[in-house]
Design a protein around this motif. Structure first.
Motif, short mmCIF file in Angstrom:
data_model
loop_
_atom_site.label_atom_id
_atom_site.label_comp_id
_atom_site.label_asym_id
_atom_site.label_seq_id
_atom_site.Cartn_x
_atom_site.Cartn_y
_atom_site.Cartn_z
N GLU A 1 42.79 29.21 31.72
CA GLU A 1 43.53 29.71 32.89
C GLU A 1 42.61 30.41 33.89
OE1 GLU A 1 45.98 28.40 30.02
OE2 GLU A 1 44.70 30.15 29.65
N ASP A 2 41.39 30.69 33.49
CA ASP A 2 40.42 31.29 34.41
C ASP A 2 39.71 30.25 35.26
OD1 ASP A 2 39.65 33.54 31.75
OD2 ASP A 2 40.83 33.99 33.53
N THR A 3 39.96 28.99 35.00
CA THR A 3 39.35 27.93 35.79
C THR A 3 39.84 27.99 37.23
OG1 THR A 3 39.07 26.46 33.90
CG2 THR A 3 39.15 25.44 36.08
N ALA A 4 38.90 28.12 38.16
CA ALA A 4 39.25 28.27 39.57
C ALA A 4 37.97 28.31 40.40
CB ALA A 4 40.04 29.55 39.81
N VAL A 5 38.16 28.25 41.70
CA VAL A 5 37.06 28.57 42.61
C VAL A 5 37.10 30.07 42.86
CG1 VAL A 5 36.05 28.21 44.89
CG2 VAL A 5 37.12 26.29 43.68
N TYR A 6 35.98 30.72 42.64
CA TYR A 6 35.90 32.17 42.81
C TYR A 6 35.17 32.49 44.12
CZ TYR A 6 37.61 33.00 38.12
OH TYR A 6 38.40 33.07 37.00
N TYR A 7 35.75 33.43 44.87
CA TYR A 7 35.21 33.81 46.17
C TYR A 7 34.84 35.29 46.18
CZ TYR A 7 37.40 29.50 47.85
OH TYR A 7 37.75 28.19 48.04
N CYS A 8 33.69 35.57 46.72
CA CYS A 8 33.27 36.94 46.97
C CYS A 8 33.85 37.41 48.31
CB CYS A 8 31.75 36.98 47.01
SG CYS A 8 31.04 38.59 47.36
N TYR A 9 34.18 38.68 48.39
CA TYR A 9 34.80 39.24 49.58
C TYR A 9 34.15 40.58 49.92
CZ TYR A 9 38.26 41.91 52.21
OH TYR A 9 38.87 42.71 53.15
N TRP B 1 36.33 40.17 44.33
CA TRP B 1 36.36 38.78 43.91
C TRP B 1 37.79 38.29 43.92
CZ3 TRP B 1 31.94 36.04 43.12
CH2 TRP B 1 30.76 36.76 42.97
N TYR B 2 37.98 37.11 44.48
CA TYR B 2 39.25 36.42 44.48
C TYR B 2 39.04 35.06 43.83
CZ TYR B 2 41.18 39.86 47.75
OH TYR B 2 41.63 41.01 48.33
N ARG B 3 40.14 34.44 43.47
CA ARG B 3 40.03 33.09 42.93
C ARG B 3 41.21 32.25 43.37
NH1 ARG B 3 41.12 34.06 36.42
NH2 ARG B 3 43.41 34.05 36.51
N GLN B 4 40.97 30.95 43.37
CA GLN B 4 42.02 30.00 43.73
C GLN B 4 41.95 28.80 42.81
OE1 GLN B 4 42.07 28.85 47.87
NE2 GLN B 4 44.20 28.22 47.75
N ALA B 5 43.00 28.61 42.07
CA ALA B 5 43.11 27.45 41.18
C ALA B 5 43.80 26.31 41.93
CB ALA B 5 43.89 27.83 39.93
N PRO B 6 43.62 25.07 41.49
CA PRO B 6 44.26 23.94 42.16
C PRO B 6 45.77 24.12 42.26
CG PRO B 6 42.63 23.17 40.61
CD PRO B 6 42.75 24.64 40.39
N GLY B 7 46.30 23.94 43.45
CA GLY B 7 47.73 24.03 43.65
C GLY B 7 48.28 25.44 43.70
N LYS B 8 47.40 26.43 43.65
CA LYS B 8 47.85 27.83 43.65
C LYS B 8 47.26 28.58 44.84
CE LYS B 8 48.58 28.30 38.68
NZ LYS B 8 48.32 29.14 37.48
N GLN B 9 47.86 29.70 45.15
CA GLN B 9 47.34 30.54 46.23
C GLN B 9 46.14 31.35 45.73
OE1 GLN B 9 50.71 32.92 47.58
NE2 GLN B 9 51.15 31.43 49.18
N ARG B 10 45.33 31.74 46.69
CA ARG B 10 44.20 32.61 46.36
C ARG B 10 44.75 33.95 45.88
NH1 ARG B 10 39.17 32.93 50.45
NH2 ARG B 10 39.55 30.69 50.21
N LEU C 1 30.27 40.31 38.90
CA LEU C 1 31.49 40.15 38.14
C LEU C 1 31.11 39.60 36.77
CD1 LEU C 1 34.62 40.39 38.23
CD2 LEU C 1 34.64 37.93 38.74
N GLN C 2 31.22 40.45 35.77
CA GLN C 2 30.98 40.02 34.40
C GLN C 2 32.30 39.52 33.82
OE1 GLN C 2 28.05 39.92 32.56
NE2 GLN C 2 29.30 38.86 31.03
N MET C 3 32.32 38.27 33.41
CA MET C 3 33.54 37.65 32.91
C MET C 3 33.36 37.31 31.44
SD MET C 3 34.57 35.21 36.13
CE MET C 3 33.19 34.12 35.97
N PHE D 1 45.69 40.13 34.72
CA PHE D 1 45.27 39.02 33.87
C PHE D 1 43.78 39.07 33.51
CE2 PHE D 1 43.36 37.00 37.47
CZ PHE D 1 44.25 37.12 38.53
N VAL D 2 43.02 40.00 34.07
CA VAL D 2 41.61 40.11 33.71
C VAL D 2 41.25 41.47 33.12
CG1 VAL D 2 40.92 38.43 35.45
CG2 VAL D 2 40.77 40.89 35.98
#
Length: 121
Positions: free
Chosen positions: A89-97, A36-45, A81-83, A62-63
């Motif tokens: 700060e965990d707000t983001a788009v989460y991507y499966c890989y 799992w990856y994530r990308q927040a606004p204005g930040k890199q994945r 992914l159990q969160m 951080f997790v």
């Protein structure tokens, strides 16, 4: 065509929990490392967590202690992914890989469609 279909995102209050799922199709799931990856606004994945074909795990600092990645090669082709203890700060788009390197060196990489997770009161 390989597909990684994600589910389980959405809005949650600070301190709450979400469970993400990613169902893979048309790959030999047990061969692939999943993550799992994530990308927040204005930040890199960025990497959140990975799990190898043998179920070894790596977590971003951080997790650690809050998120858990898991898979069941025998029963299905799903990675979870159990969160827990979510914060803003965990707000983001989460991507499966899904990733696999063949013996001859060719790399296979696939991504899910991405799902928004928003932590807000």
């Amino acid at each position: 065509q390989v597909q990684l279909v994600e589910s389980g995102g959405g809005l949650v209050q600070p301190g709450g929990s979400l469970r993400r799922s990613c169902a893979a199709s048309r790959i030999i799931f047990s061969n692939y490392a999943m993550g799992w990856y994530r990308q927040a606004p204005g930040k890199q994945r960025e990497l959140v967590a990975t799990i190898t074909s043998g179920s070894s795990t790596i977590y971003a600092d951080f997790v650690k202690g809050r998120f858990t990645i898991s898979r069941d090669n025998a029963k299905n082709t799903v990675v979870y992914l159990q969160m827990n203890s979510l914060n803003a700060e965990d707000t983001a788009v989460y991507y499966c890989y899904a990733g696999f390197t063949a013996d001859w060196g060719k790399k296979y990489d696939y991504w899910g469609q991405g799902t928004q997770v928003t932590v807000s009161s």
